[in-house]
Each structure stands twice: as C-alpha cells, then as structure tokens.
Enzyme design. Structure first.
Site, mmCIF file in Angstrom:
data_model
loop_
_atom_site.group_PDB
_atom_site.id
_atom_site.type_symbol
_atom_site.label_atom_id
_atom_site.label_comp_id
_atom_site.label_asym_id
_atom_site.label_seq_id
_atom_site.Cartn_x
_atom_site.Cartn_y
_atom_site.Cartn_z
ATOM 1 N N ASN A 10 75.483 25.685 12.516
ATOM 2 C CA ASN A 10 75.898 24.602 13.420
ATOM 3 C C ASN A 10 77.417 24.681 13.588
ATOM 4 O O ASN A 10 78.159 24.330 12.685
ATOM 5 C CB ASN A 10 75.470 23.263 12.801
ATOM 6 C CG ASN A 10 75.988 22.069 13.571
ATOM 7 O OD1 ASN A 10 76.473 22.201 14.701
ATOM 8 N ND2 ASN A 10 75.886 20.891 12.966
ATOM 9 N N LYS A 12 79.246 22.980 15.501
ATOM 10 C CA LYS A 12 79.816 21.664 15.817
ATOM 11 C C LYS A 12 80.807 21.766 16.982
ATOM 12 O O LYS A 12 80.636 22.604 17.866
ATOM 13 C CB LYS A 12 80.471 21.049 14.581
ATOM 14 C CG LYS A 12 79.562 21.058 13.361
ATOM 15 C CD LYS A 12 80.054 20.161 12.275
ATOM 16 C CE LYS A 12 79.214 20.368 11.031
ATOM 17 N NZ LYS A 12 79.431 19.395 9.999
ATOM 18 N N HIS A 94 71.349 14.860 13.622
ATOM 19 C CA HIS A 94 72.413 15.218 12.676
ATOM 20 C C HIS A 94 73.156 13.950 12.254
ATOM 21 O O HIS A 94 73.332 13.027 13.066
ATOM 22 C CB HIS A 94 73.374 16.209 13.337
ATOM 23 C CG HIS A 94 74.321 16.826 12.355
ATOM 24 N ND1 HIS A 94 75.449 16.162 11.926
ATOM 25 C CD2 HIS A 94 74.307 18.008 11.703
ATOM 26 C CE1 HIS A 94 76.082 16.925 11.039
ATOM 27 N NE2 HIS A 94 75.409 18.051 10.899
ATOM 28 N N GLU A 96 76.150 13.319 11.945
ATOM 29 C CA GLU A 96 77.303 12.986 12.795
ATOM 30 C C GLU A 96 76.839 12.276 14.072
ATOM 31 O O GLU A 96 77.533 11.400 14.592
ATOM 32 C CB GLU A 96 78.111 14.261 13.089
ATOM 33 C CG GLU A 96 78.882 14.700 11.849
ATOM 34 C CD GLU A 96 79.125 16.195 11.738
ATOM 35 O OE1 GLU A 96 78.983 16.923 12.733
ATOM 36 O OE2 GLU A 96 79.442 16.640 10.607
ATOM 37 N N GLU A 164 69.901 16.936 4.793
ATOM 38 C CA GLU A 164 71.355 17.071 4.706
ATOM 39 C C GLU A 164 71.955 15.789 4.124
ATOM 40 O O GLU A 164 72.214 14.829 4.867
ATOM 41 C CB GLU A 164 71.941 17.298 6.092
ATOM 42 C CG GLU A 164 71.430 18.550 6.773
ATOM 43 C CD GLU A 164 72.439 19.074 7.780
ATOM 44 O OE1 GLU A 164 72.942 20.187 7.581
ATOM 45 O OE2 GLU A 164 72.751 18.358 8.748
ATOM 46 N N GLY A 170 80.359 18.904 4.872
ATOM 47 C CA GLY A 170 81.778 19.126 5.142
ATOM 48 C C GLY A 170 82.700 18.671 4.024
ATOM 49 O O GLY A 170 83.907 18.547 4.230
ATOM 50 N N SER A 210 77.597 21.802 2.706
ATOM 51 C CA SER A 210 78.532 22.647 1.961
ATOM 52 C C SER A 210 77.899 23.915 1.384
ATOM 53 O O SER A 210 78.291 24.391 0.310
ATOM 54 C CB SER A 210 79.226 21.835 0.861
ATOM 55 O OG SER A 210 80.021 20.816 1.445
HETATM 56 C C1 PEP Z 1 76.201 20.392 8.844
HETATM 57 O O1 PEP Z 1 77.017 19.786 9.528
HETATM 58 O O2 PEP Z 1 75.024 20.493 9.227
HETATM 59 C C2 PEP Z 1 76.650 20.966 7.584
HETATM 60 C C3 PEP Z 1 75.758 21.261 6.702
HETATM 61 O O3 PEP Z 1 78.009 21.128 7.435
HETATM 62 P P1 PEP Z 1 78.750 21.892 6.221
HETATM 63 O O4 PEP Z 1 77.960 23.135 5.920
HETATM 64 O O5 PEP Z 1 80.107 22.175 6.722
HETATM 65 O O6 PEP Z 1 78.726 20.950 5.060
#
Ligand code: PEP
Length: 249
Positions: A10, A12, A94, A96, A164, A170, A210
C-alpha cells in the site's frame, strides 16, 4: 487446499511518475516467488501507469473506491472504473480511511459489497486502536468490523481480510508473531461460527502493521498468517524480501 500467501504493498499518498517507475523496475527485476500472490496499490492517478509497467504476475489495487457506479459524487472513484482500467483489487476499510475520513463500519460493508459486485477482489481491513487493545476490546472491535462486512457479503471467494492493529501501522511497533496469530485465529473462528467452516478455512488473513524485511519471515511462520499488507516498506527494495518471506525459493 492450502491458502496461497498474499502480499500487498500500500503506497498510500506517496510516489511520483518517476519514483514509481523506479519502484516498478525494481519489482520487475526482483526474484519473486511464484507461489506468492503480490498486489501493489499506488495512488489512483498512477494506477494506469503502474498496471501497464509492472510485470504481469503482480496485480494492482486501488486504495479505496466508492459505493456508487456513477453520479454526482465529486472526487470519488467507482469500482467499475477500476475494473475498466484493468485493476483487479481494491483495499477497503483501511484504518486511515476509518480514522481520517470517518468511514463507518456500515459504509465499509456497503463498499465491500459494491466492489465485489463490480468484479473486484477486496482486501478488507480491520483492526483495533491501542486504547481498545489495552481495554481488552480487540476481538470486540474486530468482530464488530467483520460483522458489518459480513452483513453485506454473501460470497467470500474474492475477499481477503487484512488484520491491521492501528497501533502497529506506521509506528515501527510490529505485533509479535503471537499477538498476530492470536487475533488471526480469533478471526478464523469468527468466520467459522458466523459464516461457514469452508469460508473460514479458505479465507486468507493478512497481517499489516510495520512489517519489514527483518520481521516478515518470523511472522509468516504463524499458521493463520496468510500474507502481509505492507505500507512504508512497500516503497523500499526490501518489499521483495517481504514478498519472499514465506515460500521457499
Ligand atoms: C498499512 O498502512 O497498511 C501499513 C501496514 O503500514 P505500515 O506497514 O507502514 O505500518
């Protein structure tokens, strides 16, 4: 039937024509395991560029889409438009989208159903915030989010669940393999009870939060971790390492 490992990237709100050209070239030259399904998700405006340039064994996903086919919805993109562009997947729900853009469980359920009807495959994201985990509400939250999706979905064939935990996204604070496995198992049991044993067995559950080249292999060993949804690290060369974390080359 064993579940095929799946890794999504992703991107973003990141990238430019030039940086994505370089990123795609890296993927195209990478030694990617053919037993792993790989999907990359650039911002809408770069979907066509990436789909045309990326190797054919890597699919492309939208990062969102709307619950309508057309009409007076300024700024929105219909799943039918993604299909028209040759895009196979979409990420929905997601955290976000939930947090910043205030998408509700119900809206996400409706979007998932509409995207499936339009012929897209869906990565449906669920996950708890830190305060919810600390209040022992992880399963309550995740099951509530799943129920809102399940209410609108009758065929789960083209749905992948992405667990998630919001506190891991992040932040560099990855869930331990035990923490991920525990929730993934709970999700599978929920599917078994609320949908069917067959759907529970077949549905892939990705972990996101992460994931990087250093922690992916250990997480990938867990029984109910069927893939990863990767944010930050999907923009780096280590994404290839993550894609290859499960299967033997
Ligand atoms: C995500 O936004 O789906 C995600 C897992 O981000 P990150 O890997 O940066 O934590």
């Amino acid at each position: 039937m064993p579940r095929k490992f799946i890794v999504g990237g992703n991107f973003k709100l990141n990238g430019s024509q030039s940086s994505l050209k370089t990123l795609v070239e890296g993927l195209n030259q990478g030694n990617l395991d053919s037993n792993v399904e790989i999907v990359v998700s650039p911002p809408f405006v770069y979907l066509d560029q990436v789909r045309k340039a990326v190797r054919k064994d890597v699919a492309v996903a939208g990062q969102n889409c709307y619950s309508k086919t057309s009409g007076a919805y300024t700024g929105e993109v219909a799943p039918e438009m993604l299909k028209d562009l040759g895009i196979e997947w979409v990420i929905l729900g997601h955290s976000e989208r939930r947090e910043i853009f205030k998408e509700t469980d119900e809206e996400i359920g409706i979007k998932v159903a509409h995207a499936l009807k339009a012929g897209l495959k869906v990565m449906a994201c669920v996950g708890e915030k830190l305060e919810e985990r600390e209040a022992n509400k992880t399963t309550e939250v995740v099951f509530r989010q799943l129920a809102a999706i399940s209410k609108h979905v009758s065929d789960w064939t083209n749905v992948v669940i992405a667990y998630e935990p919001v506190w891991a996204i992040g932040t560099g604070k990855v869930a331990t393999p035990d923490q991920a496995q525990e929730v993934h198992k709970d999700i599978r049991n929920w599917l078994k009870e609320k949908v069917s044993p067959e759907v529970a067995e077949a549905t892939r559950i990705m972990y996101g939060g992460s994931v990087n080249g250093g922690n992916a292999a250990t997480l990938a060993q867990e029984n109910d971790v069927d893939g990863f949804l990767v944010g930050g690290a999907s923009l780096k060369p280590e994404f290839v390492t993550i894609c290859n974390a499960k299967a033997k080359m």
